[in-house]
Design an enzyme around this catalytic site. Structure first.
Site, PDB file in Angstrom:
ATOM      1  CG  HIS A  51     -19.183  22.789  17.136  1.00  0.00           C
ATOM      2  ND1 HIS A  51     -19.811  22.402  18.289  1.00  0.00           N
ATOM      3  CD2 HIS A  51     -19.770  22.099  16.125  1.00  0.00           C
ATOM      4  CE1 HIS A  51     -20.744  21.515  18.002  1.00  0.00           C
ATOM      5  NE2 HIS A  51     -20.739  21.312  16.703  1.00  0.00           N
ATOM      6  CG  ASP A  54     -16.933  23.578  20.605  1.00  0.00           C
ATOM      7  OD1 ASP A  54     -17.731  24.180  21.343  1.00  0.00           O
ATOM      8  OD2 ASP A  54     -17.267  22.618  19.867  1.00  0.00           O
ATOM      9  CD  GLU A 176     -22.885  14.877  12.139  1.00  0.00           C
ATOM     10  OE1 GLU A 176     -21.978  15.714  12.333  1.00  0.00           O
ATOM     11  OE2 GLU A 176     -23.610  14.453  13.053  1.00  0.00           O
ATOM     12  CG  HIS A 215     -27.771  12.175  12.165  1.00  0.00           C
ATOM     13  ND1 HIS A 215     -26.796  13.089  11.843  1.00  0.00           N
ATOM     14  CD2 HIS A 215     -28.221  12.528  13.394  1.00  0.00           C
ATOM     15  CE1 HIS A 215     -26.665  13.966  12.835  1.00  0.00           C
ATOM     16  NE2 HIS A 215     -27.504  13.628  13.791  1.00  0.00           N
ATOM     17  CG  ASP A 250     -30.396  13.755  16.804  1.00  0.00           C
ATOM     18  OD1 ASP A 250     -30.162  12.583  17.157  1.00  0.00           O
ATOM     19  OD2 ASP A 250     -29.523  14.525  16.372  1.00  0.00           O
ATOM     20  CG  ASP A 252     -27.575  13.327  19.882  1.00  0.00           C
ATOM     21  OD1 ASP A 252     -27.292  12.724  18.842  1.00  0.00           O
ATOM     22  OD2 ASP A 252     -27.801  14.551  19.905  1.00  0.00           O
ATOM     23  CG  ASP A 285     -22.951  13.940  18.337  1.00  0.00           C
ATOM     24  OD1 ASP A 285     -23.017  14.558  19.419  1.00  0.00           O
ATOM     25  OD2 ASP A 285     -23.222  14.461  17.240  1.00  0.00           O
TER      26      ASP A 285
HETATM   27  C1  GLO Z   1     -26.684  17.108  15.458  1.00  0.00           C
HETATM   28  C2  GLO Z   1     -25.339  16.698  15.063  1.00  0.00           C
HETATM   29  C3  GLO Z   1     -24.261  17.523  15.737  1.00  0.00           C
HETATM   30  C4  GLO Z   1     -22.990  17.462  14.943  1.00  0.00           C
HETATM   31  C5  GLO Z   1     -21.932  18.370  15.486  1.00  0.00           C
HETATM   32  C6  GLO Z   1     -20.695  18.363  14.623  1.00  0.00           C
HETATM   33  O1  GLO Z   1     -27.650  16.467  15.190  1.00  0.00           O
HETATM   34  O2  GLO Z   1     -25.165  15.347  15.284  1.00  0.00           O
HETATM   35  O3  GLO Z   1     -24.050  17.083  17.045  1.00  0.00           O
HETATM   36  O4  GLO Z   1     -22.498  16.164  14.926  1.00  0.00           O
HETATM   37  O5  GLO Z   1     -22.448  19.655  15.566  1.00  0.00           O
HETATM   38  O6  GLO Z   1     -20.863  19.142  13.505  1.00  0.00           O
HETATM   39 MG    MG Z   2     -23.366  14.200  15.105  1.00  0.00          MG
END
Ligand code: GLO
Ligand code: MG
Length: 349
Positions: A51, A54, A176, A215, A250, A252, A285
């Site tokens: 980010h 980051d 994304e 997603h 979500d 992950d 991710d």
């Molecule tokens: C959240 C996203 C997040 C993005 C990351 C990069 O649901 O997956 O993790 O991938 O912030 O922009």
């Molecule tokens: Mg992501």
């Protein structure tokens, strides 16, 4: 299939998260960015995703000159560790200025903030040596349908993308998509939406996408089909592999942990499309479970990669000729079982 691809792997500092969820505080002590970078290297990953904040913490309080100075220092550190930056993503969902959306906020000052911050992200990416800007459009959607105009929001998204494309002739924008969370409904929920939006911009060739497995599942879609679709346009520029157990928040989860067969199909789609040949990375991710102890903190990343590599071996050893014969005979029942048997392996393995 022609020469086999050697995949390169990455993750982001946020993937070593501390365990907070909406119902409880962190369960692991925070660690510095430098520690996270060292772990990435120790695990043998090739790149880090960033980010903007980051890369340059507290970015909103810093001048453009200071931002560039800190980005250059980071680049030196990455070079000395032999690591590269995979992408930079403006984090447009934390600031009080993005409460009502970023590029699609109803307040013009907030929309301008989002655009300015995105341009700074492009500058940082330039210094870090990547042309990929990831746009997770986190708050571009609705909680209250009548509070915004969907049509106007698309126009504003195009304005923002155009400003970014004009700012740097080399930058590529990888959208994304995610259908919900934090929003009720997102304006760009699928890869189809992202690629259609690209067509409205001043340089559609530089607007592509990033697919995240979870997603796609949240959108009720098959991640492997999303991969094939994006690759048919030559527009899959990044990838967030993970897993998701049904239509809920979500998760992950580690790649392949919920649905091995879907993981197999995703890796098969990557292979048949030559993903990685143009330098694209496989990113995970994924987040540790809240219950994970600090001493097991990196395991979800190492495991996701290990699962990817084992699944890759399964993809490469799949008897394509036998599968083709079954397909020619329309014996999909046998094909179905053949995939299952292949994934199960022999009982003596
Ligand atoms: C959240 C996203 C997040 C993005 C990351 C990069 O649901 O997956 O993790 O991938 O912030 O922009
Ligand atoms: Mg992501």
């Amino acid at each position: 299939m022609s020469k086999k691809i050697d995949y390169r792997f990455c993750f982001g500092p946020w993937n070593i998260s501390e365990g907070a969820d909406p119902y409880g505080p962190p369960t692991r002590p925070p660690q510095s960015f430098d520690w996270k970078l060292r772990q990435l290297k120790k695990l043998g990953f090739d790149a880090m995703m960033f980010h903007d904040d980051d890369a340059v913490p507290d970015i909103d309080r810093k001048s453009p000159t200071q931002i560039l100075k800190e980005a250059k220092e980071l680049k030196k550190r990455l070079d000395s560790e032999g690591l590269v930056a995979e992408m930079v993503a403006p984090r447009l969902w934390f600031s009080p200025l993005t409460v009502d959306g970023a590029y699609t906020s109803n307040d013009p000052k907030c929309r301008q903030y989002a655009i300015n911050r995105s341009l700074r992200s492009i500058d940082i990416a330039n210094i870090l040596g990547t042309d990929v800007i990831v746009l997770w459009l986190a708050r571009e959607g609705t909680y209250i349908r009548e509070a915004k105009s969907g049509r106007r929001s698309i126009d504003w998204l195009v304005v923002a993308l155009d400003k970014m494309l004009a700012h740097d002739k080399r930058a590529r924008l990888a959208i994304e998509p995610k259908p919900n969370e934090p929003m009720d409904h997102a304006y760009v929920p699928t890869i189809g939406h992202a690629l259609a939006l690209a067509q409205l911009t001043r340089d559609p060739r530089r607007v592509g996408c990033l697919i995240e497995s979870a997603h796609a599942i949240l959108a009720g879609l098959d991640p492997a089909d999303e991969i094939d679709f994006a690759c048919a346009f030559g527009k899959l520029w990044s990838l967030h592999l993970n897993d998701q157990n049904g239509l809920k928040y979500d998760q992950d989860r580690p790649f392949g942990c919920t649905n091995l067969r879907s993981a197999f199909d995703q890796v098969r789609a990557l292979e048949r499309n030559g993903y990685g040949r143009k330098g694209e990375f496989v990113c995970f991710d994924v987040h540790p479970f809240r219950t994970t102890k600090p001493e097991h903190w990196l395991d979800h990343l190492a495991n996701s990669r290990r699962t990817f590599e084992r699944i890759l071996a399964k993809v490469r050893s799949f008897d394509e000729a036998a599968a083709s014969r079954l397909i020619a005979n329309r014996d999909y029942q046998a094909l179905d079982q053949m995939v299952i048997e292949h994934l199960l392996g022999s009982n003596h393995d």
